[in-house]
Design a protein around this motif. Sequence first.
Motif: not given
Length: 233
Positions: A208-233
């Motif tokens: 939240d601090v980085l998002a408040d101070k840096d307009p270019h900051f992109t948050r990590g997304n937990f769901c995206s990490v799951i979907r991009r993992s090496a698992w196939h299912g």
Amino acid sequence: MAKLPTLATSPGAPLGERTEMPIAIGGISVPDSELAREITELVRDTESPLLFHHSSRVFYWGALTGVRRGLTFDAELLYAGAMFHDMGLTRRHSSPAERFEVDGANAARDFLHGHGVSRQDIGTVWTAIALHTTPGIPQHMHPVIALVTAGVEMDVLGIAYTEFSDAEREAVMQAHPRSRRFKDDIIQAFYDGIRHKPHTTFGNVKADVLADKDPHFTRGNFCSVIRRSAWHG
């Protein structure tokens, strides 16, 4: 009426004159020990006045909370946790890749180890610092862990503000002043301490601090990490 806590310094800690003006608020004061004095001097010499006074207030808020809750705790360990909790924001103790909370916990661990503190007590202080920005967990743990977070939450977020008396709040702030722009100043201090390693804010409140101070900051997304993992299912 709440049972007063045991505000004991570690066994065998030598006593002497403090380098800070002694104050007692609600029966609470900084432990009069060589270890506490060295912690005070180190943090005062390492951190900005903003962070030093913030950390000092965190000790008092945490200890006063312990009194109110009837907890028994070692004030020297609480003082160590409170005073080191933001050391990871300083240039001297900031690592390239660890969360700042872990950096502060490691700094406290190394300091306490060099002063003969037991492994168990060091582990308690380490955990208190490492978890102080992880809400919902510390209050169920060891009193020192719970009270460091309680002190931080009071000073930064105003949680339980009304549970402290006007006299308690005024006494703490007279001893360790809170700047008129503290809210913005502490956010800036957080940003300055973590801006070089934004990846360490994934899944914690400092994003939240980085998002408040840096307009270019992109948050990590937990769901995206799951979907991009090496698992196939």
